[in-house]
Scaffold this active site. Structure first.
Site, PDB file in Angstrom:
ATOM      1  CG  ASP A 105       4.856  16.321  24.354  1.00 43.74           C
ATOM      2  OD1 ASP A 105       5.084  15.660  24.214  1.00 43.74           O
ATOM      3  OD2 ASP A 105       4.293  17.031  24.093  1.00 43.74           O
ATOM      4  CB  SER A 106       7.680  12.165  26.858  1.00 38.58           C
ATOM      5  OG  SER A 106       7.947  11.850  25.814  1.00 38.58           O
TER       6      SER A 106
ATOM      7  CG  ASP B  10       5.718  15.083  20.501  1.00 39.30           C
ATOM      8  OD1 ASP B  10       4.742  14.096  19.584  1.00 39.30           O
ATOM      9  OD2 ASP B  10       5.651  14.684  21.286  1.00 39.30           O
TER      10      ASP B  10
ATOM     11  CD  GLU C 163      -0.221   9.055  26.497  1.00 38.51           C
ATOM     12  OE1 GLU C 163       0.368   9.225  27.842  1.00 38.51           O
ATOM     13  OE2 GLU C 163       0.200   9.503  25.366  1.00 38.51           O
TER      14      GLU C 163
ATOM     15  CD  GLU D 287      -0.097  15.855  22.770  1.00 44.70           C
ATOM     16  OE1 GLU D 287      -1.362  16.560  23.471  1.00 44.70           O
ATOM     17  OE2 GLU D 287       0.556  15.066  23.212  1.00 44.70           O
TER      18      GLU D 287
END
Length: 326
Positions: free
Chosen positions: A52-53, A91, A189, A122
């Site tokens: 999704d970055s 993602d 991260e 996440e």
């Protein structure tokens, strides 16, 4: 004595990654957002992430919450058309795994129907039950702890996670709970390098670092940052290779080599870690002691030798109790 070289692999699989983790092989992971970029680094990449970055580096968003399921499916379908050799992971975007178990399974299953091999999700805590539900439906899941970009508004920005004792112990506990929920790998991260090393050493699944020091099983390279450095990307999340090389492919290959020798973003981690916190974290391949009752806490405190040790035990008991409330 002749050395037998490893046979080339037509397609990377999850069991193969887990075997390489046990063999101590360094792995390389990069992002892929479309059919043009995805196959360029593919011959030397183990995992390709449709992240999704892409909302940051391709669509110009300041963060990832605006990215929708439809956007992720669009990028995934484009990457799949390149027929990558690497394991393709997609993602789960913001709100795609929050509303209900049924909707979460449907969204994750949609990735596999479109050609992905796994989904990345996440968070720990309340999200772990969602992970179990997805895995129970035969959908492989990659976990993600530490600086979770979808929670940027709660964190107050892209901030390092795990510098405080309660944060570090909670992250360590969540890492083991995700492994027990059958995640096949875990992204770390924005965590201090020493904490990353402790977590990686205590798990049997591969760990993947994004700006978290050199001691993960593999490192992530954001493919687009080899061409440019978007202002919205956190500076610790990719190697400083842009200025060193004029050719874009030279930049990428340099970043790949840095990942392979565990130097991304740098051997000396830019993220500090308090020494006092390091002494309170458990070491080795066993999960941290989880204290589930007041009676057990009292027995354990009676055996402790120092005030610092007793304080650490009380914190772990508090975290264990909070985990049952989540």
């Amino acid at each position: 004595m002749s050395r037998v070289s490893e046979q080339p692999v037509d397609r990377i699989t999850i069991p193969l990654l887990q075997r390489w983790k046990q063999d101590g092989r360094r792995l390389v992971m990069t992002t892929a957002y479309d059919a043009v970029a995805a196959p360029i680094p593919d011959p030397s990449i183990d995992i390709s992430l449709v992240g999704d970055s892409g909302g940051n580096v391709c669509l110009g968003f300041e963060n990832t919450p605006p990215v929708s399921v439809a956007m992720m499916n669009h990028h995934l379908e484009a990457a799949v058309r390149s027929k990558p050799r690497a394991l393709l992971v997609a993602d789960m975007s913001f709100l795609s795994f929050h509303v209900s178990v049924e909707e979460t399974i449907r969204n994750a299953g949609g990735f596999l129907q479109r050609g992905a091999a796994a989904a990345r999700l996440e968070g720990g805590g309340k999200r772990i039950e969602m992970v179990r539900a997805i895995v129970d439906c035969e959908i492989p899941v990659m976990g993600h702890l530490g600086l979770v970009p979808q929670s940027v508004n709660v964190m107050g920005g892209f901030k390092v996670q795990g510098r405080k004792v309660d944060e570090a112990l909670r992250l360590l506990d969540d890492a083991h709970r995700l492994q027990e929920a059958s995640c096949f790998a875990l992204v770390l991260e924005g965590t201090p390098a020493e904490l990353t090393a402790r977590v990686s050493d205590s798990l049997t699944i591969p760990t993947i670092g994004i700006g978290s020091g050199p001691d993960c099983s593999e490192q992530v390279l954001c493919f687009m940052t080899c061409w440019a450095k978007p202002k919205v990307i956190a500076p610790n999340s990719f190697p400083p290779i842009r200025k060193a090389f004029s050719s874009s492919m030279m930049r990428f290959r340099a970043g790949q080599r840095m990942s392979a020798v565990a130097r991304s973003p740098a051997r000396k981690s830019p993220i500090g870690f308090p020494k006092a916190l390091g002494r309170q974290l458990p070491t080795g391949r066993h999960p941290p002691q989880i204290i589930t009752s007041v009676a057990e806490l009292r027995r354990t405190l009676a055996k402790s030798r120092s005030a610092n040790q007793r304080a650490g035990l009380c914190r772990r008991w508090a975290i264990s109790t909070m985990a049952t409330w989540r």
